[in-house]
Motif scaffolding. Structure first.
Motif, PDB file in Angstrom:
ATOM      1  N   ARG A  12      -6.427   0.018   7.564  1.00 11.32           N
ATOM      2  CA  ARG A  12      -6.961  -0.289   6.246  1.00 11.32           C
ATOM      3  C   ARG A  12      -6.268  -1.511   5.640  1.00 11.32           C
ATOM      4  O   ARG A  12      -6.907  -2.346   4.992  1.00 11.32           O
ATOM      5  CB  ARG A  12      -6.796   0.916   5.323  1.00 11.32           C
ATOM      6  CG  ARG A  12      -7.718   2.087   5.674  1.00 11.32           C
ATOM      7  CD  ARG A  12      -7.429   3.291   4.786  1.00 11.32           C
ATOM      8  NE  ARG A  12      -8.336   4.401   5.099  1.00 11.32           N
ATOM      9  CZ  ARG A  12      -8.214   5.621   4.569  1.00 11.32           C
ATOM     10  NH1 ARG A  12      -7.235   5.875   3.688  1.00 11.32           N
ATOM     11  NH2 ARG A  12      -9.073   6.565   4.904  1.00 11.32           N
ATOM     12  N   SER A  13      -4.954  -1.609   5.861  1.00  9.08           N
ATOM     13  CA  SER A  13      -4.220  -2.765   5.344  1.00  9.08           C
ATOM     14  C   SER A  13      -4.709  -4.058   5.997  1.00  9.08           C
ATOM     15  O   SER A  13      -4.884  -5.083   5.334  1.00  9.08           O
ATOM     16  CB  SER A  13      -2.717  -2.590   5.590  1.00  9.08           C
ATOM     17  OG  SER A  13      -2.219  -1.452   4.911  1.00  9.08           O
ATOM     18  N   GLU A  15      -7.646  -4.583   7.298  1.00 12.18           N
ATOM     19  CA  GLU A  15      -8.998  -4.882   6.807  1.00 12.18           C
ATOM     20  C   GLU A  15      -8.956  -5.475   5.402  1.00 12.18           C
ATOM     21  O   GLU A  15      -9.747  -6.355   5.065  1.00 12.18           O
ATOM     22  CB  GLU A  15      -9.845  -3.607   6.833  1.00 12.18           C
ATOM     23  CG  GLU A  15     -10.181  -3.138   8.248  1.00 12.18           C
ATOM     24  CD  GLU A  15     -10.867  -1.787   8.269  1.00 12.18           C
ATOM     25  OE1 GLU A  15     -10.845  -1.104   7.209  1.00 12.18           O
ATOM     26  OE2 GLU A  15     -11.408  -1.403   9.329  1.00 12.18           O
ATOM     27  N   ARG A  16      -8.015  -5.000   4.574  1.00 15.19           N
ATOM     28  CA  ARG A  16      -7.883  -5.542   3.224  1.00 15.19           C
ATOM     29  C   ARG A  16      -7.419  -6.994   3.262  1.00 15.19           C
ATOM     30  O   ARG A  16      -7.928  -7.845   2.526  1.00 15.19           O
ATOM     31  CB  ARG A  16      -6.894  -4.689   2.423  1.00 15.19           C
ATOM     32  CG  ARG A  16      -6.774  -5.134   0.962  1.00 15.19           C
ATOM     33  CD  ARG A  16      -6.027  -4.108   0.131  1.00 15.19           C
ATOM     34  NE  ARG A  16      -4.672  -3.865   0.624  1.00 15.19           N
ATOM     35  CZ  ARG A  16      -4.280  -2.751   1.247  1.00 15.19           C
ATOM     36  NH1 ARG A  16      -5.160  -1.784   1.471  1.00 15.19           N
ATOM     37  NH2 ARG A  16      -3.048  -2.609   1.648  1.00 15.19           N
ATOM     38  N   ARG A  19     -10.364  -9.139   4.317  1.00 17.72           N
ATOM     39  CA  ARG A  19     -11.350  -9.352   3.240  1.00 17.72           C
ATOM     40  C   ARG A  19     -10.862 -10.375   2.225  1.00 17.72           C
ATOM     41  O   ARG A  19     -11.658 -11.116   1.646  1.00 17.72           O
ATOM     42  CB  ARG A  19     -11.652  -8.028   2.540  1.00 17.72           C
ATOM     43  CG  ARG A  19     -12.503  -7.056   3.356  1.00 17.72           C
ATOM     44  CD  ARG A  19     -13.032  -5.938   2.482  1.00 17.72           C
ATOM     45  NE  ARG A  19     -11.956  -5.209   1.818  1.00 17.72           N
ATOM     46  CZ  ARG A  19     -11.361  -4.122   2.320  1.00 17.72           C
ATOM     47  NH1 ARG A  19     -11.723  -3.661   3.514  1.00 17.72           N
ATOM     48  NH2 ARG A  19     -10.402  -3.504   1.648  1.00 17.72           N
ATOM     49  N   ARG A  20      -9.561 -10.421   1.995  1.00 21.87           N
ATOM     50  CA  ARG A  20      -9.009 -11.322   0.980  1.00 21.87           C
ATOM     51  C   ARG A  20      -8.795 -12.745   1.499  1.00 21.87           C
ATOM     52  O   ARG A  20      -8.442 -13.636   0.728  1.00 21.87           O
ATOM     53  CB  ARG A  20      -7.677 -10.759   0.470  1.00 21.87           C
ATOM     54  CG  ARG A  20      -7.829  -9.477  -0.345  1.00 21.87           C
ATOM     55  CD  ARG A  20      -6.479  -8.976  -0.814  1.00 21.87           C
ATOM     56  NE  ARG A  20      -6.620  -7.779  -1.643  1.00 21.87           N
ATOM     57  CZ  ARG A  20      -5.586  -7.131  -2.173  1.00 21.87           C
ATOM     58  NH1 ARG A  20      -4.342  -7.555  -1.942  1.00 21.87           N
ATOM     59  NH2 ARG A  20      -5.790  -6.051  -2.915  1.00 21.87           N
TER      60      ARG A  20
END
Length: 409
Positions: A12-13, A15-16, A19-20
């Motif tokens: 999840r980290s 993927e975050r 995205r940023r």
């Protein structure tokens, strides 16, 4: 937390972070920078060892003195050519995008490079007397100071080269990738003087003439790349030409094979850089240019891109503190006597195996140190008197540590 939960959190980290990341971000260039950065601690940790004297003091020793066959490892781990290539590329783009004057642009770059250097040297200036009072031998402290300050020469050279960016951009605009050719010729001439038939009558300081053109070579290539003046055709020329020149210098002209200094050897390729360093940088630069698109596709994957972002955010922290991480294991280890791969002489195959086992320990220690040292890499806080006083004190401490590390006191 279970292993599955940890993996989910990491995913999840990643993927975050993905995205940023702005769509215009050049992931391949960031990946190359991260690779070059990680090669620095890997090389120093693998090719740097210690010995213990009778009083328990640590002294530097190199496995290359006993194992000449390790020299090809330095061809892979010596990636400063890639670092300067990427630096030139990024500087060219940043210089073109600047909104203020060239002086303001340069000041911002110098501040980002200088704060981490002041941080590590000031901390060591405070820690050295405390460690001495705690019983750490002076020989160990001098060895540690030398190791800490050793990679920082690069920052000074990089600052000077960065200041030349406007001229590099102009040269690339006029000559493209060929703007780096005079730098190659300059280093070749100096090498001929110091290693050729007239070597006996040439003063030693002549070799210092290679410092600026030697490291500016790859930076100028990077500027040409960033300006769009070097494409795949230029990349192939650099790869093939650099490889052939590298082979010729080794086989025909008998350059020492190690890209780093070897104790006891009369010649060195790295301080200052020889023509062999430029040949390797040319080949590495050509390979980087040719592999750019493939690397960008790989780094489109969040799991691969996230570590690249983390490494780049901690770039100067890694450069400034990786030797401290190794010393954080070696100094306490010296009180326990000879620990294989850490405080024993690097003169056996067993030492190499043991050192490989120690490297994850160094990495963990670097992560722990970086958690606190990262503050030196962030932007300076706005203020008046207090920040000015801190900068002055840090500067004085750093100067004192440099005097001690260079053996002047």
């Amino acid at each position: 937390m279970t292993a599955r939960g940890t993996l989910t959190l990491l995913k999840r980290s990643a993927e975050r972070i993905d995205r940023r990341t702005p769509a215009h971000r050049d992931r391949a260039v960031d990946g190359l920078r991260a690779l070059a950065l990680l090669a620095v601690p890997t090389g120093h940790w693998l090719l740097g060892g210690f010995t213990l004297d009778a009083d328990g003091g640590l002294h530097n020793a190199s496995p290359l003195s006993a194992f000449g066959g390790l020299a090809p490892a330095s061809w892979v781990l010596q990636m400063l050519g890639i670092f300067f290539l990427v630096g030139g590329y990024a500087s060219a783009l940043s210089f073109r995008r600047r909104t203020g004057s060239a002086g303001a642009w340069l000041k911002g770059r110098i501040v980002r490079l200088g704060r981490p250097v002041l941080g590590v040297t000031a901390v060591w200036a405070l820690a050295a007397p405390v460690l001495y009072a705690a019983g750490v031998p002076e020989a160990t402290l001098r060895t540690g100071a030398t190791l800490v300050i050793q990679p920082l020469w690069f920052v000074g050279v990089y600052v000077v080269i960065t200041a030349l960016t406007p001229y590099c951009v102009r040269a690339a605009g006029r000559l493209g990738g060929w703007a780096a050719a005079p730098l190659l010729v300059s280093v070749a001439v100096v090498d001929f003087l110091r290693y050729g038939p007239l070597a006996g009558s040439v003063p030693g300081w002549v070799s210092l003439l290679n410092i600026l053109p030697g490291w500016l070579f790859a930076y100028q290539l990077g500027v040409g790349w960033g300006e769009g003046r070097i494409g795949r055709r230029g990349g192939r020329l650099l790869l093939v030409g650099g490889t052939l020149l590298f082979a010729a210098l080794l086989v025909v002209f008998h350059y020492p094979p190690s890209m780093v200094g070897v104790p006891g050897e009369a010649r060195t390729n790295s301080h200052p850089p020889s023509l062999l360093v430029l040949a390797l940088a040319a080949a590495q630069s050509g390979a980087a240019i040719l592999l750019r698109d493939r690397l960008a596709r790989l780094l489109a994957r969040p799991a691969l891109w996230a570590p690249v972002v983390v490494v780049n955010l901690c770039a100067m922290t890694i450069l400034c503190w990786h030797q401290t991480a190794m010393l954080a294991a070696a100094v306490p280890g010296s009180f326990l006597g000879g620990l294989p791969g850490l405080t024993t002489a690097p003169d056996s195959p067993g030492w190499i195996v043991a050192r490989l086992a120690w490297m994850p320990v160094f990495a963990v220690l670097l992560v722990v140190i970086a958690r606190y040292a990262k503050r030196f890499e962030g932007p300076a806080r706005e203020g008046r008197t207090a920040p000015a006083v801190r900068r002055t004190v840090a500067g004085l401490l750093a100067a004192g540590f440099a005097v001690f590390a260079l053996g002047l006191a």
